[in-house]
Design a protein around this motif. Sequence first.
Motif, PDB file in Angstrom:
ATOM      1  N   ASN A   1      93.798  16.484  -6.907  1.00  8.44           N
ATOM      2  CA  ASN A   1      94.354  17.741  -6.416  1.00  8.44           C
ATOM      3  C   ASN A   1      93.282  18.818  -6.450  1.00  8.44           C
ATOM      4  OD1 ASN A   1      97.142  16.879  -6.048  1.00  8.44           O
ATOM      5  ND2 ASN A   1      97.137  16.642  -8.268  1.00  8.44           N
ATOM      6  N   VAL A   2      93.241  19.622  -5.384  1.00 12.91           N
ATOM      7  CA  VAL A   2      92.252  20.682  -5.268  1.00 12.91           C
ATOM      8  C   VAL A   2      92.990  22.019  -5.300  1.00 12.91           C
ATOM      9  CG1 VAL A   2      90.386  21.649  -3.868  1.00 12.91           C
ATOM     10  CG2 VAL A   2      90.816  19.183  -3.828  1.00 12.91           C
ATOM     11  N   THR A   3      92.578  22.902  -6.223  1.00 15.88           N
ATOM     12  CA  THR A   3      93.163  24.235  -6.285  1.00 15.88           C
ATOM     13  C   THR A   3      92.056  25.279  -6.152  1.00 15.88           C
ATOM     14  OG1 THR A   3      93.060  24.256  -8.700  1.00 15.88           O
ATOM     15  CG2 THR A   3      95.133  23.561  -7.728  1.00 15.88           C
ATOM     16  N   VAL A   4      92.392  26.378  -5.489  1.00 19.16           N
ATOM     17  CA  VAL A   4      91.481  27.500  -5.332  1.00 19.16           C
ATOM     18  C   VAL A   4      92.204  28.739  -5.846  1.00 19.16           C
ATOM     19  CG1 VAL A   4      90.157  28.906  -3.708  1.00 19.16           C
ATOM     20  CG2 VAL A   4      90.384  26.452  -3.317  1.00 19.16           C
TER      21      VAL A   4
ATOM     22  N   GLU B   1      82.964  16.704  -4.370  1.00 14.10           N
ATOM     23  CA  GLU B   1      83.400  17.926  -5.047  1.00 14.10           C
ATOM     24  C   GLU B   1      82.356  19.036  -4.888  1.00 14.10           C
ATOM     25  OE1 GLU B   1      84.184  16.680  -9.056  1.00 14.10           O
ATOM     26  OE2 GLU B   1      86.177  15.925  -8.554  1.00 14.10           O
ATOM     27  N   ASN B   2      81.088  18.706  -5.052  1.00 14.05           N
ATOM     28  CA  ASN B   2      80.026  19.700  -4.913  1.00 14.05           C
ATOM     29  C   ASN B   2      79.981  20.282  -3.495  1.00 14.05           C
ATOM     30  OD1 ASN B   2      79.237  19.455  -7.588  1.00 14.05           O
ATOM     31  ND2 ASN B   2      77.633  17.971  -7.143  1.00 14.05           N
ATOM     32  N   GLN B   3      80.122  19.431  -2.493  1.00 15.41           N
ATOM     33  CA  GLN B   3      80.112  19.888  -1.093  1.00 15.41           C
ATOM     34  C   GLN B   3      81.300  20.807  -0.820  1.00 15.41           C
ATOM     35  OE1 GLN B   3      77.747  19.139   1.327  1.00 15.41           O
ATOM     36  NE2 GLN B   3      78.803  20.566   2.667  1.00 15.41           N
ATOM     37  N   ILE B   4      82.474  20.436  -1.288  1.00 12.60           N
ATOM     38  CA  ILE B   4      83.670  21.258  -1.077  1.00 12.60           C
ATOM     39  C   ILE B   4      83.512  22.609  -1.772  1.00 12.60           C
ATOM     40  CG2 ILE B   4      86.145  21.446  -1.607  1.00 12.60           C
ATOM     41  CD1 ILE B   4      86.261  18.363  -1.148  1.00 12.60           C
ATOM     42  N   LYS B   5      82.980  22.606  -2.993  1.00 17.90           N
ATOM     43  CA  LYS B   5      82.746  23.875  -3.703  1.00 17.90           C
ATOM     44  C   LYS B   5      81.830  24.785  -2.898  1.00 17.90           C
ATOM     45  CE  LYS B   5      83.302  22.359  -8.479  1.00 17.90           C
ATOM     46  NZ  LYS B   5      82.603  22.071  -9.755  1.00 17.90           N
ATOM     47  N   GLU B   6      80.724  24.233  -2.399  1.00 16.48           N
ATOM     48  CA  GLU B   6      79.788  25.023  -1.598  1.00 16.48           C
ATOM     49  C   GLU B   6      80.465  25.619  -0.368  1.00 16.48           C
ATOM     50  OE1 GLU B   6      76.108  23.078  -0.524  1.00 16.48           O
ATOM     51  OE2 GLU B   6      75.886  22.266  -2.547  1.00 16.48           O
ATOM     52  N   GLU B   7      81.238  24.797   0.339  1.00 18.47           N
ATOM     53  CA  GLU B   7      81.917  25.249   1.544  1.00 18.47           C
ATOM     54  C   GLU B   7      82.933  26.345   1.235  1.00 18.47           C
ATOM     55  OE1 GLU B   7      83.512  21.719   3.320  1.00 18.47           O
ATOM     56  OE2 GLU B   7      81.523  20.946   3.820  1.00 18.47           O
ATOM     57  N   LEU B   8      83.720  26.165   0.191  1.00 14.92           N
ATOM     58  CA  LEU B   8      84.749  27.137  -0.147  1.00 14.92           C
ATOM     59  C   LEU B   8      84.143  28.441  -0.673  1.00 14.92           C
ATOM     60  CD1 LEU B   8      87.467  24.834  -1.737  1.00 14.92           C
ATOM     61  CD2 LEU B   8      87.537  25.971   0.495  1.00 14.92           C
ATOM     62  N   GLN B   9      83.068  28.349  -1.447  1.00 12.52           N
ATOM     63  CA  GLN B   9      82.433  29.559  -1.966  1.00 12.52           C
ATOM     64  C   GLN B   9      81.804  30.381  -0.836  1.00 12.52           C
ATOM     65  OE1 GLN B   9      82.917  30.845  -4.758  1.00 12.52           O
ATOM     66  NE2 GLN B   9      83.308  29.213  -6.201  1.00 12.52           N
ATOM     67  N   SER B  10      81.307  29.720   0.194  1.00 12.31           N
ATOM     68  CA  SER B  10      80.646  30.437   1.276  1.00 12.31           C
ATOM     69  C   SER B  10      81.619  30.940   2.344  1.00 12.31           C
ATOM     70  CB  SER B  10      79.573  29.555   1.928  1.00 12.31           C
ATOM     71  OG  SER B  10      80.169  28.466   2.582  1.00 12.31           O
ATOM     72  N   SER B  11      82.875  30.465   2.319  1.00  8.16           N
ATOM     73  CA  SER B  11      83.855  30.927   3.323  1.00  8.16           C
ATOM     74  C   SER B  11      84.410  32.291   2.905  1.00  8.16           C
ATOM     75  CB  SER B  11      84.981  29.915   3.474  1.00  8.16           C
ATOM     76  OG  SER B  11      85.834  29.935   2.371  1.00  8.16           O
ATOM     77  N   ASN B  12      84.852  33.052   3.887  1.00 11.82           N
ATOM     78  CA  ASN B  12      85.347  34.406   3.635  1.00 11.82           C
ATOM     79  C   ASN B  12      86.829  34.469   3.323  1.00 11.82           C
ATOM     80  OD1 ASN B  12      82.843  35.603   3.973  1.00 11.82           O
ATOM     81  ND2 ASN B  12      83.101  35.713   6.184  1.00 11.82           N
ATOM     82  N   ASN B  13      87.543  33.375   3.438  1.00 14.25           N
ATOM     83  CA  ASN B  13      88.991  33.425   3.174  1.00 14.25           C
ATOM     84  C   ASN B  13      89.331  32.809   1.870  1.00 14.25           C
ATOM     85  OD1 ASN B  13      88.133  31.027   4.289  1.00 14.25           O
ATOM     86  ND2 ASN B  13      89.827  30.838   5.688  1.00 14.25           N
TER      87      ASN B  13
END
Length: 67
Positions: free
Chosen positions: A14-17, A55-67
Amino acid sequence: MKQIKFDKDADKVNVTVNDENYGYLVFDKDQDAWVLWPKAIDDGVTYWQSLKETENQIKEELQSSNN
């Protein structure tokens, strides 16, 4: 900075933000890779064979997105 968590369940991760459900990861044996199924879209995004790399790739993508 967004708080991103990966919680391994029996057959998925499960992925939570920021404490909100973002989606989940499952391992696709046919593709030999982890697939992210975000809650916001009805389609999977294929990543890597390694869960850690995924997991590392998803973190990078989510941290760089504006939403």
